[in-house]
Every structure is written in C-alpha cells, then in structure tokens.
Design a protein around this motif. Structure first.
Motif, PDB file in Angstrom:
ATOM      1  N   LEU A 118      -6.159 -26.686  11.856  1.00 51.73           N
ATOM      2  CA  LEU A 118      -6.473 -26.013  10.590  1.00 51.73           C
ATOM      3  C   LEU A 118      -6.545 -24.499  10.792  1.00 51.73           C
ATOM      4  CD1 LEU A 118      -9.171 -28.523   9.331  1.00 51.73           C
ATOM      5  CD2 LEU A 118      -7.118 -27.918   8.036  1.00 51.73           C
ATOM      6  N   ALA A 119      -7.207 -24.078  11.882  1.00 47.96           N
ATOM      7  CA  ALA A 119      -7.347 -22.648  12.139  1.00 47.96           C
ATOM      8  C   ALA A 119      -5.990 -21.983  12.343  1.00 47.96           C
ATOM      9  CB  ALA A 119      -8.237 -22.423  13.363  1.00 47.96           C
ATOM     10  N   SER A 120      -5.039 -22.718  12.927  1.00 52.63           N
ATOM     11  CA  SER A 120      -3.710 -22.132  13.136  1.00 52.63           C
ATOM     12  C   SER A 120      -2.993 -21.865  11.817  1.00 52.63           C
ATOM     13  CB  SER A 120      -2.860 -23.060  14.004  1.00 52.63           C
ATOM     14  OG  SER A 120      -2.475 -24.218  13.283  1.00 52.63           O
ATOM     15  N   HIS A 121      -3.467 -22.501  10.741  1.00 56.46           N
ATOM     16  CA  HIS A 121      -2.939 -22.250   9.397  1.00 56.46           C
ATOM     17  C   HIS A 121      -3.860 -21.342   8.581  1.00 56.46           C
ATOM     18  CE1 HIS A 121      -0.649 -25.856  10.524  1.00 56.46           C
ATOM     19  NE2 HIS A 121       0.209 -25.526   9.586  1.00 56.46           N
ATOM     20  N   GLY A 122      -4.849 -20.755   9.250  1.00 55.18           N
ATOM     21  CA  GLY A 122      -5.793 -19.888   8.559  1.00 55.18           C
ATOM     22  C   GLY A 122      -6.763 -20.645   7.678  1.00 55.18           C
ATOM     23  N   LEU A 123      -7.039 -21.905   8.024  1.00 53.88           N
ATOM     24  CA  LEU A 123      -7.887 -22.763   7.193  1.00 53.88           C
ATOM     25  C   LEU A 123      -9.058 -23.297   7.996  1.00 53.88           C
ATOM     26  CD1 LEU A 123      -4.998 -24.885   5.607  1.00 53.88           C
ATOM     27  CD2 LEU A 123      -6.203 -22.964   4.528  1.00 53.88           C
ATOM     28  N   ARG A 124     -10.048 -23.817   7.320  1.00 54.93           N
ATOM     29  CA  ARG A 124     -11.106 -24.608   7.951  1.00 54.93           C
ATOM     30  C   ARG A 124     -11.302 -25.852   7.110  1.00 54.93           C
ATOM     31  NH1 ARG A 124     -17.326 -22.868   7.024  1.00 54.93           N
ATOM     32  NH2 ARG A 124     -17.382 -23.060   4.759  1.00 54.93           N
ATOM     33  N   LYS A 125     -11.803 -26.904   7.758  1.00 54.80           N
ATOM     34  CA  LYS A 125     -11.895 -28.186   7.066  1.00 54.80           C
ATOM     35  C   LYS A 125     -12.893 -28.123   5.917  1.00 54.80           C
ATOM     36  CE  LYS A 125     -15.158 -30.024  10.513  1.00 54.80           C
ATOM     37  NZ  LYS A 125     -15.277 -30.960  11.647  1.00 54.80           N
ATOM     38  N   GLN A 126     -12.622 -28.932   4.912  1.00 50.25           N
ATOM     39  CA  GLN A 126     -13.587 -29.106   3.829  1.00 50.25           C
ATOM     40  C   GLN A 126     -14.825 -29.766   4.426  1.00 50.25           C
ATOM     41  OE1 GLN A 126     -10.022 -30.003   0.606  1.00 50.25           O
ATOM     42  NE2 GLN A 126     -11.755 -31.379   0.670  1.00 50.25           N
ATOM     43  N   GLN A 127     -15.999 -29.228   4.111  1.00 45.91           N
ATOM     44  CA  GLN A 127     -17.208 -29.721   4.752  1.00 45.91           C
ATOM     45  C   GLN A 127     -18.416 -29.463   3.875  1.00 45.91           C
ATOM     46  OE1 GLN A 127     -18.067 -27.195   8.325  1.00 45.91           O
ATOM     47  NE2 GLN A 127     -16.086 -26.306   7.767  1.00 45.91           N
ATOM     48  N   ARG A 128     -19.554 -29.853   4.379  1.00 44.21           N
ATOM     49  CA  ARG A 128     -20.760 -29.913   3.560  1.00 44.21           C
ATOM     50  C   ARG A 128     -21.158 -28.579   2.955  1.00 44.21           C
ATOM     51  NH1 ARG A 128     -25.485 -33.350   6.258  1.00 44.21           N
ATOM     52  NH2 ARG A 128     -23.588 -33.963   7.341  1.00 44.21           N
ATOM     53  N   GLU A 129     -21.050 -27.512   3.732  1.00 45.03           N
ATOM     54  CA  GLU A 129     -21.450 -26.208   3.171  1.00 45.03           C
ATOM     55  C   GLU A 129     -20.674 -25.888   1.904  1.00 45.03           C
ATOM     56  OE1 GLU A 129     -21.757 -25.433   7.714  1.00 45.03           O
ATOM     57  OE2 GLU A 129     -20.550 -26.677   6.368  1.00 45.03           O
ATOM     58  N   ASP A 130     -19.389 -26.277   1.887  1.00 45.75           N
ATOM     59  CA  ASP A 130     -18.566 -25.994   0.705  1.00 45.75           C
ATOM     60  C   ASP A 130     -18.843 -26.984  -0.419  1.00 45.75           C
ATOM     61  OD1 ASP A 130     -17.272 -23.914   2.119  1.00 45.75           O
ATOM     62  OD2 ASP A 130     -15.980 -25.393   3.091  1.00 45.75           O
ATOM     63  N   TYR A 131     -18.959 -28.259  -0.073  1.00 46.23           N
ATOM     64  CA  TYR A 131     -19.221 -29.257  -1.115  1.00 46.23           C
ATOM     65  C   TYR A 131     -20.542 -28.981  -1.834  1.00 46.23           C
ATOM     66  CZ  TYR A 131     -15.522 -32.157   0.976  1.00 46.23           C
ATOM     67  OH  TYR A 131     -14.334 -32.641   1.453  1.00 46.23           O
ATOM     68  N   ARG A 132     -21.531 -28.502  -1.091  1.00 48.19           N
ATOM     69  CA  ARG A 132     -22.843 -28.255  -1.693  1.00 48.19           C
ATOM     70  C   ARG A 132     -22.805 -27.184  -2.785  1.00 48.19           C
ATOM     71  NH1 ARG A 132     -26.500 -28.122   3.833  1.00 48.19           N
ATOM     72  NH2 ARG A 132     -27.179 -30.313   3.817  1.00 48.19           N
ATOM     73  N   LYS A 133     -21.772 -26.362  -2.788  1.00 44.35           N
ATOM     74  CA  LYS A 133     -21.662 -25.306  -3.797  1.00 44.35           C
ATOM     75  C   LYS A 133     -21.194 -25.829  -5.143  1.00 44.35           C
ATOM     76  CE  LYS A 133     -20.516 -21.974  -0.153  1.00 44.35           C
ATOM     77  NZ  LYS A 133     -19.442 -21.123   0.426  1.00 44.35           N
ATOM     78  N   ARG A 134     -20.722 -27.064  -5.165  1.00 42.39           N
ATOM     79  CA  ARG A 134     -20.220 -27.642  -6.406  1.00 42.39           C
ATOM     80  C   ARG A 134     -21.380 -28.038  -7.320  1.00 42.39           C
ATOM     81  NH1 ARG A 134     -14.858 -30.912  -5.616  1.00 42.39           N
ATOM     82  NH2 ARG A 134     -15.673 -31.841  -7.524  1.00 42.39           N
ATOM     83  N   GLU A 135     -21.224 -27.806  -8.595  1.00 43.49           N
ATOM     84  CA  GLU A 135     -22.262 -28.187  -9.547  1.00 43.49           C
ATOM     85  C   GLU A 135     -22.447 -29.698  -9.616  1.00 43.49           C
ATOM     86  OE1 GLU A 135     -21.584 -26.466 -13.353  1.00 43.49           O
ATOM     87  OE2 GLU A 135     -21.842 -24.395 -12.664  1.00 43.49           O
ATOM     88  N   ASP A 136     -21.373 -30.443  -9.346  1.00 45.49           N
ATOM     89  CA  ASP A 136     -21.449 -31.904  -9.437  1.00 45.49           C
ATOM     90  C   ASP A 136     -21.653 -32.555  -8.067  1.00 45.49           C
ATOM     91  OD1 ASP A 136     -18.968 -31.396  -8.331  1.00 45.49           O
ATOM     92  OD2 ASP A 136     -17.874 -32.803  -9.615  1.00 45.49           O
ATOM     93  N   TYR A 137     -22.096 -31.784  -7.079  1.00 42.92           N
ATOM     94  CA  TYR A 137     -22.194 -32.305  -5.716  1.00 42.92           C
ATOM     95  C   TYR A 137     -22.995 -33.601  -5.655  1.00 42.92           C
ATOM     96  CZ  TYR A 137     -23.562 -32.598  -0.780  1.00 42.92           C
ATOM     97  OH  TYR A 137     -23.786 -33.031   0.506  1.00 42.92           O
ATOM     98  N   ARG A 138     -24.154 -33.649  -6.281  1.00 40.96           N
ATOM     99  CA  ARG A 138     -25.019 -34.814  -6.175  1.00 40.96           C
ATOM    100  C   ARG A 138     -24.507 -35.989  -6.999  1.00 40.96           C
ATOM    101  NH1 ARG A 138     -29.045 -33.672  -2.991  1.00 40.96           N
ATOM    102  NH2 ARG A 138     -29.780 -35.820  -3.287  1.00 40.96           N
ATOM    103  N   ASP A 139     -23.536 -35.762  -7.839  1.00 39.50           N
ATOM    104  CA  ASP A 139     -22.964 -36.852  -8.623  1.00 39.50           C
ATOM    105  C   ASP A 139     -21.757 -37.477  -7.940  1.00 39.50           C
ATOM    106  OD1 ASP A 139     -24.824 -36.312 -10.648  1.00 39.50           O
ATOM    107  OD2 ASP A 139     -23.487 -34.850 -11.589  1.00 39.50           O
ATOM    108  N   ARG A 140     -21.225 -36.838  -6.914  1.00 37.61           N
ATOM    109  CA  ARG A 140     -19.974 -37.302  -6.319  1.00 37.61           C
ATOM    110  C   ARG A 140     -20.167 -38.445  -5.326  1.00 37.61           C
ATOM    111  NH1 ARG A 140     -15.685 -35.319  -9.139  1.00 37.61           N
ATOM    112  NH2 ARG A 140     -14.446 -36.105  -7.371  1.00 37.61           N
ATOM    113  N   LEU A 141     -21.381 -38.624  -4.807  1.00 37.00           N
ATOM    114  CA  LEU A 141     -21.670 -39.677  -3.827  1.00 37.00           C
ATOM    115  C   LEU A 141     -20.699 -39.632  -2.647  1.00 37.00           C
ATOM    116  CD1 LEU A 141     -22.355 -42.750  -6.186  1.00 37.00           C
ATOM    117  CD2 LEU A 141     -23.944 -40.964  -5.431  1.00 37.00           C
ATOM    118  N   GLY A 142     -20.323 -38.424  -2.252  1.00 44.09           N
ATOM    119  CA  GLY A 142     -19.458 -38.245  -1.088  1.00 44.09           C
ATOM    120  C   GLY A 142     -17.973 -38.298  -1.378  1.00 44.09           C
TER     121      GLY A 142
END
Length: 487
Positions: A139-163
C-alpha cells in the motif's frame, strides 16, 4: 529444473473467521462460492470439524503444534508461539512457504518456513500496532495506507456499521486480493524442485468486513439468513456472555462497534458484507487453483481448505468469536486430491482442526510424534471405517475480550455440549438433538443432571490423559529458543 522427489505438493488454504455455513456446495444457497464448490465436489468434506480454541492465535498454535491450548500454553490472542511441525517438513526436504496470515507471535517468526510473506490482521490496533507487514508495504508503495479503525471512527455512521465497510482503495490491494495475487505471482515465478508445502492465509472474512463495492452491492440485494435471537435467550445467557455483550459495546474490537439491539437492516448489512468477503476469497481460490494447474503439478497436489474459527454475526446476541457456540467452533474442512482420495464424499465423524497436523506429516512420508494430541484423518480420507472422535474440546483463557471469565473449557459430543467457566458454579449445557441452535441452557434442568455429570467426568478423564500423555513433550514445547519442541 525437474522435481525428483515424488512426494505430493501440499497446499493449505486457511481463511480467518469463516463460518461453516458459507459454502454453497455444503448446502447454503445464499452463497456463491463456485471455486470452493469445486473442491467440495472433487474432495472429501468433514462436516463436523471443530477448532480447539475459539480465536485466532490459540487455534493456529494448536493446529501447527498438534497440542491443545492447555498443553502448549497458548490460550489467547497475543500470546507467543513460533514453533511448529512445519520444520519437520522442511528438514525432510520440503520447500515450506507461507503467504498471508499465520498469526505467529511474533508475527514474523520463521515457524519452520523457508519463506514467509507476512500479512496480519486488517485492523491491527493493539499488540504490534506498528508492525508493517508486506501488505502495508505494498500500500505504501502506492502512496496509500490501509483502511483502519482511526479512519472508520471518523464516520458519522461508524457505530451503525457493525464492522461493515466497503474497500474503497484499488481492488487489487484489498487484503484478500493481495494475498491471492502474491500467491499466484510466487507460484508462477518461483523455480522449485523440492516438493512444496504452501500455507495461504487469507485475512478475511475477519472484520472489518470489507469487500469491494460491487460484491457488497450483490449481497445487499439478497435475502439472507439473519440471527433469530429471542428475549428469553438473552435473559438466559451465561453471565460471562452478558458481560461480553456490554464489553463489545464499549470496546470496538477490529472496527466492530457492537450494539445490544441492532436493527434487522444493520444485521443484514453486516452479513451481506461478510458473505461478500467470502465470495471475494472464493475468486482468489479459483485463481490459485488455475495457477497450480498451469504449473503442471496439480495431479500430485493435495489441497486443503479450512478456517481457524467462525463468527457469531449476531447469533446469541453476540459479536465475533470467543464464545464456543457451533457458529464459532465448527469450520469447513475440505481435502481435495482426486488422484489420491475418492472425491464427492462427506465425513460426518467428529474431528478437530489440529488433526490436520499428523495427517500432513503422513502425506509427506513422516511419522508423527506419538505424543501429539492431534489424530490422523488418513482412515477417513482413504475410505476406511471411520467413527471419528467421541468428543471434541475447545479452550480459551486470559483474553482481553473475555472480561467475565478467566478461562472456559468446552466438551461437545454428537448429542450434547457443555461449557465450564473457571471459578463459576454455573455453566452451559445444550441438548444438540432437541436444540441444535444452542438457545436453551439446560444446566439446571433436573432431567439433564446425569448427562452433565457424565460430561464432567469425560472432561476430567481428558485432562488426566492429556497431562500424562504429553508430560515429556511439554518440557520441549517451552524449551529454550533453538531447541526442537516435538522430539
């Protein structure tokens, strides 16, 4: 280069947290799994394979040592293990390779492999959080990082998604696609003259449940089996599981923020994404099979497909694993080698996942250590009379998710299941004939006291036999680094 060693190649495909009821050819038509179905149709399927531990690390440590958790000392996630019978294969002349998840602790331990391409959890947030595996580097070789908890927690619907979250980065970099792609690349480019032992560890469908959008949409449009949990069952849950329900609301393990009363729509989305993740893996399995065929050695390859445990997905009101209901302990186990074993068969005897260990050693022409607690599956595969085990066992202890108990031990027969909790006077007892869904705890039922006493006696006999049988092996398992643990 020509291979002179005629022993079979052995390819073991292990998913993470895949329930038994996720393969169409095993009777579950809410799924599309055409490639795993090919293995079922041409192979031998064990319909009652149960894990020795209801979570990743202790199950895998048990599988690759051949000992129960109470023998090898690995009861919970995060506990160190790194030795395995894989070294016996390597010493005998096999090229031993792991691509994907093994979940050794430390993550990059050799564990008997000549080569490892380590890919760990999709959302590694606690121990080893800053361990960068091969997937992180890609992922880093493409200038990316994996989707992960720090990012998901920023979503307004995070607690409704059940993962449940779609994978919105390039599809080839989704963790299961990545592991499948690396496996195909390795098989296509690596010259190997030795017989091959390859373990492919897919990170999914472990949460976050993150299929690519088109697969998520496909399953969102389907009617799917959803949990049927009654207020009576929730009231009757063991106190350890009532506490776990509260704990999983407070702590978002693996990006799953649980709810005590999720809506049908939320549960449908969770399962749709989970099932979609399984189909994504199925596609990669098909591409691996095609690559093996192009190598020209498929006729002399034994393929195993299995998983390390299941997922409640809201059954019993619970999130993820740890509780040893059948949704967790029962996993698919398929062995496909049509040139060697008559295919299209099902074996209904009770077996344990770690029974693969001595079976694989025998395929390689080796004699398993007689002290192993795992037992060979060879008679069943060869069509001989096979009754299976009288009972299977499962253990878990010292895990941060189990705040309501320090240790649990399960015994399951064809007809009953009992779970004991360390220090508690009450437990769980299910009559699997009258209640296959394990929804009515018969622990205090006067009519069940005889079977409860019998199961307790059988569990005691199991522990006594285990302690005596493994008395010398246990000294080796905890021996200093560099000493072999299985001789």
């Amino acid at each position: 280069m020509t291979q002179t060693d005629a022993r079979p190649d052995i390819v073991v495909i292990i998913t993470d947290q895949q329930r038994y009821d996720t393969i169409r050819a095993l009777g579950f038509d809410h799924m599309d799994t055409p490639n795993i179905d090919r293995l079922v149709e041409r192979g031998v399927s064990f319909t009652q394979c149960h894990v020795t531990a209801p979570s990743c690390v202790p199950c895998r440590a048990s599988l690759f040592t051949g000992y129960y958790p109470h023998t090898n000392g690995v009861y919970a996630n995060g506990q160190p293990w790194s030795r395995s019978w894989v070294e016996d294969l390597r010493s005998s002349g096999y090229r031993t390779v792991n691509i994907g998840k093994m979940h050794t602790i430390p993550y990059d331990a050799k564990a008997g492999f000549d080569e490892r391409f380590v890919v760990e959890n999709k959302d590694r947030y606690m121990e080893g959080r800053w361990f960068f595996d091969e997937w992180d580097k890609a992922l880093a070789s493409h200038g990316l990082r994996k989707q992960q908890r720090e990012d998901y927690r920023k979503r307004e619907d995070y607690r409704d998604r059940l993962g449940a979250f779609t994978w919105d980065l390039p599809a080839a970099l989704q963790s299961d696609n990545y592991v499948g792609g690396v496996t195909q690349w390795w098989l296509e480019t690596k010259p190997v003259v030795e017989p091959l032992f390859l373990v492919v560890g897919f990170p999914g469908p472990h949460p976050p449940y993150d299929p690519t959008p088109e697969l998520a949409e496909k399953y969102m449009a389907r009617d799917l089996p959803l949990p049927q949990v009654t207020p009576e069952e929730l009231e009757d849950l063991h106190p350890a599981w009532k506490e776990k329900r509260l704990h999983d609301v407070e702590v978002d393990h693996d990006s799953v923020a649980w709810k005590l009363d999720p809506t049908p729509e939320e549960l449908h989305r969770q399962r749709a994404y989970y099932y979609a993740n399984v189909e994504l893996i199925d596609t990669q399995v098909g591409q691996i099979l095609d690559t093996l065929e192009r190598r020209g050695r498929l006729d002399n390859t034994i393929i195993v497909f299995t998983s390390d445990h299941g997922d409640n997905l809201g059954d019993h009101g619970l999130s993820q694993k740890w509780a040893p209901y059948d949704q967790i302990t029962r996993v698919p186990l398929i062995v496909c080698a049509p040139e060697r074993f008559a295919g299209g068969r099902q074996v209904d005897g009770l077996v344990q996942l770690f029974d693969l260990g001595p079976t694989i050693l025998e395929w390689a022409g080796l004699s398993p250590d007689p002290r192993l607690e795992a037992e060979t599956l060879a008679p069943a595969l060869e069509g001989a009379e096979f009754a299976g085990r009288d009972a299977v066992f499962c253990e878990q202890g010292g895990d941060v998710n189990m705040t309501g108990t320090s240790l649990l031990t399960m015994i399951r027969t064809h007809t009953h299941k009992m779970v004991l909790f360390h220090g508690a006077t009450d437990g769980q007892l299910f009559d699997l004939q009258d209640d296959p869904g394990e929804q009515r705890n018969r622990w205090d039922d006067p009519a069940c006291q005889g079977i409860k006493a019998d199961l307790k006696a059988r569990m005691l006999d199991w522990h006594i036999d285990s302690g005596w049988r493994t008395r010398d092996a246990r000294r080796g398992i905890v021996a200093p680094a560099g000493e072999r643990s299985w001789q």
